[in-house]
Every structure is written in structure tokens, then in C-alpha cells.
Design a protein around this motif. Structure first.
Motif, PDB file in Angstrom:
ATOM      1  N   GLY A 112      -3.776  -1.532  11.818  1.00 37.76           N
ATOM      2  CA  GLY A 112      -2.591  -3.078  11.376  1.00 37.76           C
ATOM      3  C   GLY A 112      -2.205  -2.550   9.774  1.00 37.76           C
ATOM      4  O   GLY A 112      -1.495  -2.182   8.800  1.00 37.76           O
ATOM      5  N   ARG A 113      -4.003  -2.752   9.460  1.00 37.00           N
ATOM      6  CA  ARG A 113      -3.702  -2.792   7.868  1.00 37.00           C
ATOM      7  C   ARG A 113      -3.671  -0.969   7.397  1.00 37.00           C
ATOM      8  O   ARG A 113      -4.371  -1.443   5.949  1.00 37.00           O
ATOM      9  N   PHE A 114      -3.917  -0.292   8.122  1.00 35.65           N
ATOM     10  CA  PHE A 114      -4.326   0.694   7.519  1.00 35.65           C
ATOM     11  C   PHE A 114      -3.111   1.480   7.189  1.00 35.65           C
ATOM     12  O   PHE A 114      -1.915   1.458   7.332  1.00 35.65           O
ATOM     13  N   VAL A 115      -3.031   2.529   6.434  1.00 35.19           N
ATOM     14  CA  VAL A 115      -2.281   4.074   5.619  1.00 35.19           C
ATOM     15  C   VAL A 115      -1.906   4.410   7.263  1.00 35.19           C
ATOM     16  O   VAL A 115      -2.447   4.751   7.739  1.00 35.19           O
ATOM     17  N   PRO A 116      -0.493   4.839   7.072  1.00 35.74           N
ATOM     18  CA  PRO A 116       0.279   5.685   7.994  1.00 35.74           C
ATOM     19  C   PRO A 116      -0.297   6.655   8.348  1.00 35.74           C
ATOM     20  O   PRO A 116      -1.073   7.304   7.138  1.00 35.74           O
ATOM     21  N   MET A 119       0.827  -0.823   0.379  1.00 33.36           N
ATOM     22  CA  MET A 119      -0.159  -0.187   0.331  1.00 33.36           C
ATOM     23  C   MET A 119       0.882   1.579   0.033  1.00 33.36           C
ATOM     24  O   MET A 119       1.331   1.646   1.007  1.00 33.36           O
ATOM     25  N   GLY A 120       0.936   2.151  -1.422  1.00 32.52           N
ATOM     26  CA  GLY A 120       1.790   3.330  -1.082  1.00 32.52           C
ATOM     27  C   GLY A 120       1.199   4.277  -0.267  1.00 32.52           C
ATOM     28  O   GLY A 120       1.784   5.123  -0.108  1.00 32.52           O
ATOM     29  N   SER A 121       0.308   4.569  -0.411  1.00 33.13           N
ATOM     30  CA  SER A 121      -0.828   6.148   0.136  1.00 33.13           C
ATOM     31  C   SER A 121       0.019   5.931   1.452  1.00 33.13           C
ATOM     32  O   SER A 121      -0.404   5.135   2.489  1.00 33.13           O
ATOM     33  N   VAL A 122      -0.435   7.777   2.146  1.00 34.05           N
ATOM     34  CA  VAL A 122      -0.112   7.757   3.448  1.00 34.05           C
ATOM     35  C   VAL A 122      -1.801   8.794   3.356  1.00 34.05           C
ATOM     36  O   VAL A 122      -1.899   9.284   2.716  1.00 34.05           O
ATOM     37  N   ALA A 123      -1.608   8.704   4.972  1.00 35.17           N
ATOM     38  CA  ALA A 123      -3.309   9.881   5.307  1.00 35.17           C
ATOM     39  C   ALA A 123      -2.289  11.185   5.362  1.00 35.17           C
ATOM     40  O   ALA A 123      -1.293  10.759   5.713  1.00 35.17           O
ATOM     41  N   GLN A 124      -2.970  11.819   5.672  1.00 34.90           N
ATOM     42  CA  GLN A 124      -2.896  13.284   5.571  1.00 34.90           C
ATOM     43  C   GLN A 124      -2.613  13.594   7.235  1.00 34.90           C
ATOM     44  O   GLN A 124      -3.149  13.400   7.949  1.00 34.90           O
ATOM     45  N   ILE A 125      -1.276  14.657   7.520  1.00 35.52           N
ATOM     46  CA  ILE A 125      -1.339  14.571   9.118  1.00 35.52           C
ATOM     47  C   ILE A 125      -1.974  16.110   9.662  1.00 35.52           C
ATOM     48  O   ILE A 125      -2.217  17.205   8.017  1.00 35.52           O
ATOM     49  N   PRO A 126      -2.657  15.767  10.273  1.00 33.56           N
ATOM     50  CA  PRO A 126      -3.494  17.156  10.886  1.00 33.56           C
ATOM     51  C   PRO A 126      -2.846  18.537  10.822  1.00 33.56           C
ATOM     52  O   PRO A 126      -1.892  18.371  10.705  1.00 33.56           O
ATOM     53  N   THR A 127      -3.566  19.198   9.904  1.00 32.51           N
ATOM     54  CA  THR A 127      -2.224  19.917   9.729  1.00 32.51           C
ATOM     55  C   THR A 127      -3.175  21.350  11.026  1.00 32.51           C
ATOM     56  O   THR A 127      -2.410  22.490  11.528  1.00 32.51           O
ATOM     57  N   SER A 128      -4.057  20.797  11.904  1.00 35.52           N
ATOM     58  CA  SER A 128      -3.950  22.123  13.205  1.00 35.52           C
ATOM     59  C   SER A 128      -4.138  20.617  14.434  1.00 35.52           C
ATOM     60  O   SER A 128      -5.023  19.405  13.951  1.00 35.52           O
ATOM     61  N   MET A 132       3.696   5.147  11.585  1.00 29.03           N
ATOM     62  CA  MET A 132       4.425   5.359  10.627  1.00 29.03           C
ATOM     63  C   MET A 132       4.821   4.271   9.680  1.00 29.03           C
ATOM     64  O   MET A 132       4.279   3.911   8.668  1.00 29.03           O
ATOM     65  N   ASP A 133       4.906   3.066  10.426  1.00 31.00           N
ATOM     66  CA  ASP A 133       4.716   1.910   9.575  1.00 31.00           C
ATOM     67  C   ASP A 133       3.676   0.920  10.365  1.00 31.00           C
ATOM     68  O   ASP A 133       3.974   0.248  11.311  1.00 31.00           O
TER      69      ASP A 133
END
Length: 115
Positions: A79-83, A1-10, A65-66
Motif C-alpha cells: 500500500g505504500r509503494f508506487v503504482p 509520492m508522484g512516481s509510477v513504476a514502469q509497466i512491463p513491456t512484455s 493504480m492507487d
């Protein structure tokens, strides 16, 4: 799975957690790009769904992260979701309409435990 979730901006009041996967982002981030783990909810296409499928009421945040190698991610069943950033617990259940979408998509939904 190559995608990563956005990190909260606030990290203020606008933070929300997905009721299915517990991903934490701001309201605007869910509105703009949906939920990376639950694209079938179409949060980026229907802004009402952001309110229905996410909640501002959650407990704690963990950054993963992983997810495959993290014991904490396995323990939280992410464990199966995106970082990304996840909450430790939500208390609200996903509305039945969206539980039905999970069944149709053959993805697991675990309702919160009643305290």
C-alpha cells in the motif's frame, strides 16, 4: 509520492519480481531504471544486482493504480509503494547482503513465509 513504476513491456520469460517489494518488470526495465520502490539497491548501476535482488519465480500479478486506497494492496503489504504491477508471492528470500541494506535504509523487509 508522484512516481509510477514502469509497466512491463512484455509478459514472457523475461519478467522478474523484486524480492523486497514484489514489483514486476522485465529484466531490461530493472537494468535500465532500477526498482522504483527500492532505489537504494542500485539495480540500474550494477546489473549483477538485478539477478540478485529479483526473481523470475513468482505467483500471479496484480496491477495497482492507487495503492493507498486498494484493499488488495494493503493485504499484500504494498500500500505504500508506487503504482505498478506486483506479484502476489515470491518464494525466494532477499540475499543477506541486501537485507542489511534494508536495515541501513530503515525500510521494512518481510521474508517469504515457509510453506
Amino acid at each position: 509520492m508522484g512516481s509510477v513504476a514502469q509497466i512491463p513491456t512484455s509478459f514472457g520469460h523475461e519478467l522478474r519480481a523484486c524480492l523486497r517489494c514484489k514489483l514486476v518488470k522485465t529484466y531490461d526495465q530493472f537494468r535500465e531504471s532500477g526498482c522504483e520502490n527500492c532505489p537504494f539497491f542500485g539495480l540500474d548501476k550494477d546489473h549483477e544486482r538485478v539477478v540478485e535482488c529479483t526473481t523470475p519465480n513468482f505467483t500471479g500479478i496484480i496491477s495497482v493504480m492507487d495503492p493507498n486506497r486498494s484493499w488488495a494492496a494493503r493485504w499484500l503489504r504494498i500500500g505504500r509503494f508506487v503504482p505498478g504491477c506486483y506479484t502476489l508471492a515470491v518464494t525466494e528470500a532477499l540475499p543477506e547482503e541486501f537485507q542489511g541494506i534494508c536495515e541501513e535504509e530503515r525500510v521494512q523487509y518481510v521474508p517469504p513465509k515457509r510453506g
